[in-house]
Design a protein around this motif. Structure first.
Motif, mmCIF file in Angstrom:
data_model
loop_
_atom_site.group_PDB
_atom_site.id
_atom_site.type_symbol
_atom_site.label_atom_id
_atom_site.label_comp_id
_atom_site.label_asym_id
_atom_site.label_seq_id
_atom_site.Cartn_x
_atom_site.Cartn_y
_atom_site.Cartn_z
ATOM 1 N N GLY A 127 0.861 -1.183 0.000
ATOM 2 C CA GLY A 127 0.000 0.000 0.000
ATOM 3 C C GLY A 127 0.896 1.231 0.000
ATOM 4 N N ASP A 128 0.527 2.245 -0.797
ATOM 5 C CA ASP A 128 1.337 3.477 -0.822
ATOM 6 C C ASP A 128 0.983 4.379 0.349
ATOM 7 O OD1 ASP A 128 2.546 2.906 -3.394
ATOM 8 O OD2 ASP A 128 0.564 3.338 -4.251
ATOM 9 N N ARG A 181 3.360 7.983 3.761
ATOM 10 C CA ARG A 181 2.222 8.644 3.125
ATOM 11 C C ARG A 181 0.967 8.360 3.938
ATOM 12 N NH1 ARG A 181 2.503 7.562 -3.312
ATOM 13 N NH2 ARG A 181 4.706 7.923 -3.661
ATOM 14 N N TYR A 182 0.365 9.432 4.444
ATOM 15 C CA TYR A 182 -0.859 9.327 5.256
ATOM 16 C C TYR A 182 -2.034 9.928 4.488
ATOM 17 C CZ TYR A 182 2.599 8.853 9.031
ATOM 18 O OH TYR A 182 3.652 8.468 9.830
ATOM 19 N N TYR A 183 -3.177 9.257 4.597
ATOM 20 C CA TYR A 183 -4.394 9.713 3.905
ATOM 21 C C TYR A 183 -5.471 9.817 4.978
ATOM 22 C CZ TYR A 183 -6.940 9.924 -0.623
ATOM 23 O OH TYR A 183 -7.652 10.318 -1.744
ATOM 24 N N LEU A 233 -2.295 13.497 2.504
ATOM 25 C CA LEU A 233 -3.587 13.884 1.950
ATOM 26 C C LEU A 233 -4.588 13.919 3.093
ATOM 27 C CD1 LEU A 233 -3.732 11.723 -1.323
ATOM 28 C CD2 LEU A 233 -3.587 14.222 -1.203
ATOM 29 N N VAL A 234 -5.429 14.942 3.096
ATOM 30 C CA VAL A 234 -6.517 15.016 4.067
ATOM 31 C C VAL A 234 -7.827 14.934 3.294
ATOM 32 C CG1 VAL A 234 -7.672 16.411 5.826
ATOM 33 C CG2 VAL A 234 -5.166 16.292 5.766
ATOM 34 N N GLN A 235 -8.715 14.078 3.758
ATOM 35 C CA GLN A 235 -9.984 13.790 3.075
ATOM 36 C C GLN A 235 -11.132 13.989 4.044
ATOM 37 O OE1 GLN A 235 -10.666 9.545 2.716
ATOM 38 N NE2 GLN A 235 -9.099 9.094 4.227
ATOM 39 N N SER A 236 -12.304 14.322 3.465
ATOM 40 C CA SER A 236 -13.515 14.408 4.281
ATOM 41 C C SER A 236 -14.747 14.404 3.387
ATOM 42 C CB SER A 236 -13.508 15.677 5.135
ATOM 43 O OG SER A 236 -14.534 15.612 6.108
ATOM 44 N N ASN A 268 5.748 15.238 6.286
ATOM 45 C CA ASN A 268 5.997 15.736 4.929
ATOM 46 C C ASN A 268 4.669 16.039 4.235
ATOM 47 O OD1 ASN A 268 6.748 16.202 2.310
ATOM 48 N ND2 ASN A 268 8.092 14.399 2.164
ATOM 49 N N LYS A 269 4.439 17.305 3.944
ATOM 50 C CA LYS A 269 3.139 17.702 3.378
ATOM 51 C C LYS A 269 2.993 17.291 1.913
ATOM 52 C CE LYS A 269 2.371 21.204 6.835
ATOM 53 N NZ LYS A 269 2.433 22.611 7.224
#
Ligand code: G3P
Ligand code: CA
Length: 263
Positions: free
Chosen positions: A41-42, A123-125, A156-159, A151-152
């Motif tokens: 998973g990335d 990498r965080y989502y 990714l931020v999702q909602s 690291n920006k």
């Protein structure tokens, strides 16, 4: 030729471990996140809830009932109380074919613990869940992102909440955002909707069920990323890639990895 093009397309698909490799291990545990990494998973997908004492934790539901041995709302628990709960045994009972003794007694992780464990270049989502229930959760998320020097470029931020995403965008316009969408029948998106989303987000995350080729191509041609959720069957993964999606959420990152390899 077409085959080479298709392979080229498959290669760059973003593989998001949905709640970790949650088909294999109890969702939103460090073990599930690690398994997601191991299965190529990335991104690690993290849903956020907030405790009574204002700590961000990784949990999908507003209630602890489904994924722990406790009952009631996260917002009525202090972190110390949340840490008493068993976040693994439910999985063994629900999915005997994937059950492992080592899942018993797993703890609910805080976002802070996840950042410490996986580091600033992972990498965080991250999804702000129920932001209307937790005023200030965007600010707290940003505080931790900055504290751990995440690291920006790989965050990714999702909602589902456009309000929450707009709040994030105002707090820090350098954070890349994804607007989640949910369709109950044939998915359609207008030029006006795309333009409005492009004001603050770099992509959309629709449920995959009611997507069609026209929808996917319209979004991609607009310059937005499109990461459908939650895709667990290889045949569907291939179809979505053929339509042009740029990534997807899956409980089985191992399957998507194989699809990307043409297996
Ligand atoms: O975040 C993508 C997908 O996870 C949205 O649905 O309910 O699984 O958080 P949900
Ligand atoms: Ca989610």
């Amino acid at each position: 030729g077409a085959t080479a093009m298709a392979k080229e397309k498959h290669k760059d698909i973003v593989n998001v471990s949905h709640r970790g490799a949650s088909g294999h291990a109890p969702e939103h545990t460090i073990k599930a996140y690690k398994m997601g990494e191991k299965m190529h998973g990335d991104y690690i997908e993290i849903d956020l809830q907030m405790t009574k004492d204002g700590k961000l934790i990784a949990m999908h539901d507003e209630k602890v009932d489904r994924t722990t041995n406790g009952t009631g709302l996260v917002k009525d628990y202090t972190l110390e109380e949340i840490k008493q709960l068993d976040a693994g045994s439910w999985f063994n009972e629900a999915y005997p074919e994937y059950a492992k003794p080592k899942y018993e007694g797993l703890k609910v992780p805080t976002l802070e613990e996840v950042f410490k464990k996986f580091g600033k270049n992972k990498r965080y989502y991250i999804e702000t869940k129920s932001p209307e229930v937790y005023p200030g959760m965007e600010k707290e998320l940003l505080r931790l992102v900055n504290k751990y020097d995440i690291n920006k470029k790989t965050l990714l931020v999702q909602s589902f909440s456009s309000l929450s995403l707009k709040t994030m965008h105002e707090l820090d316009p350098s954070i890349n955002l994804v607007q989640l969408l949910s369709y109950k029948s044939n998915a359609v998106i207008t030029d006006a909707e795309i333009a409005a989303i492009k004001e603050y987000a770099i992509g959309v995350g629709p449920n995959h069920t009611y997507l069609n080729k026209e929808y996917v191509q319209k979004v991609v041609n607009s310059g937005l990323e499109i990461h459908p959720y939650t895709v667990n069957e290889k045949e569907r993964m291939n179809q979505l890639i053929d339509w042009g999606v740029t990534g997807m959420f899956t409980n089985f990152p191992d399957r998507l990895h194989e699809v990307k390899k043409g297996k």
